[in-house]
Enzyme design. Sequence first.
Site, mmCIF file in Angstrom:
data_model
loop_
_atom_site.group_PDB
_atom_site.id
_atom_site.type_symbol
_atom_site.label_atom_id
_atom_site.label_comp_id
_atom_site.label_asym_id
_atom_site.label_seq_id
_atom_site.Cartn_x
_atom_site.Cartn_y
_atom_site.Cartn_z
ATOM 1 N N ASP A 245 -3.856 4.259 11.320
ATOM 2 C CA ASP A 245 -3.350 3.403 12.000
ATOM 3 C C ASP A 245 -1.625 3.713 12.035
ATOM 4 O O ASP A 245 -1.186 4.312 11.166
ATOM 5 C CB ASP A 245 -3.400 1.858 11.337
ATOM 6 C CG ASP A 245 -2.973 1.818 9.844
ATOM 7 O OD1 ASP A 245 -1.810 1.472 9.406
ATOM 8 O OD2 ASP A 245 -3.711 2.221 8.879
ATOM 9 N N ASP B 166 -2.525 -8.667 10.157
ATOM 10 C CA ASP B 166 -2.095 -8.149 9.160
ATOM 11 C C ASP B 166 -1.476 -9.028 8.007
ATOM 12 O O ASP B 166 -0.227 -9.617 8.326
ATOM 13 C CB ASP B 166 -1.255 -6.836 9.388
ATOM 14 C CG ASP B 166 -0.600 -6.060 8.099
ATOM 15 O OD1 ASP B 166 -0.588 -6.787 6.964
ATOM 16 O OD2 ASP B 166 -0.266 -4.948 8.612
ATOM 17 N N GLU C 260 0.162 -9.625 4.397
ATOM 18 C CA GLU C 260 0.201 -9.099 3.285
ATOM 19 C C GLU C 260 1.669 -9.317 2.387
ATOM 20 O O GLU C 260 1.868 -8.850 1.424
ATOM 21 C CB GLU C 260 0.243 -7.695 3.420
ATOM 22 C CG GLU C 260 1.249 -6.750 4.492
ATOM 23 C CD GLU C 260 1.081 -5.217 4.524
ATOM 24 O OE1 GLU C 260 1.797 -4.562 3.670
ATOM 25 O OE2 GLU C 260 0.858 -5.058 5.654
#
Length: 207
Positions: free
Chosen positions: A11, A97, A99
């Site tokens: 990625d 995403d 996080e």
Amino acid sequence: MANNATVQGIDVSHYQGTVNWTAVKNAGIGYAFAKATDGNTYVDTQFQTNWAGIKAAGLLRGAYHFYESNDDPVTQANNFIKTVGSLATGDLPPVIDIEAYKGDFGSTTLVANVQTWLNTVEQALGCTPMIYTGPSFWNQYMNNSFSRYALWVAQYGVTQPKLPNGWSKWTFWQNSESGTVAGVTGNVDTDIFAGSMADLQAFARNK
């Protein structure tokens, strides 16, 4: 899925600069995720180049959004939807995403806001999104009610990743943030898909 069948991927974001995607494919990589957006307005400067280049090289491709907990989830989702445009047959599911926690947006919780992002993107793109997260972050800030979404888990230096609350398996595992792959300058995140290439292609089509 067979335990010994996996597909290697990477990625990327603008941090990797210009990627030679043909060289990446020739290095045995089967798929790549590219950062598309971050928060309400940011668009990754390399996304459109990566998005086209991944497909042109014959790799499966996916796009991800870096979620900012204190930004409006609908505005964030629309930033991602506008940037990606639409998904072609064979593209991997869109990814949130999650996080980092910087406080909640408005009077609603992170859990509710993440669900709003997921719902908005799923309705617009016609595809159930995936969730990228780390087990320690997820278990601290989220809950076990997201198991309908495929999991892309991040954990390094282990032989098998820990599963965040709510999941019984991982679909993708980001196993390193310091990988080396031909075609990419410097370090790159490396990923493992839990299945064969045929499984991955079926997963990509199964939107």
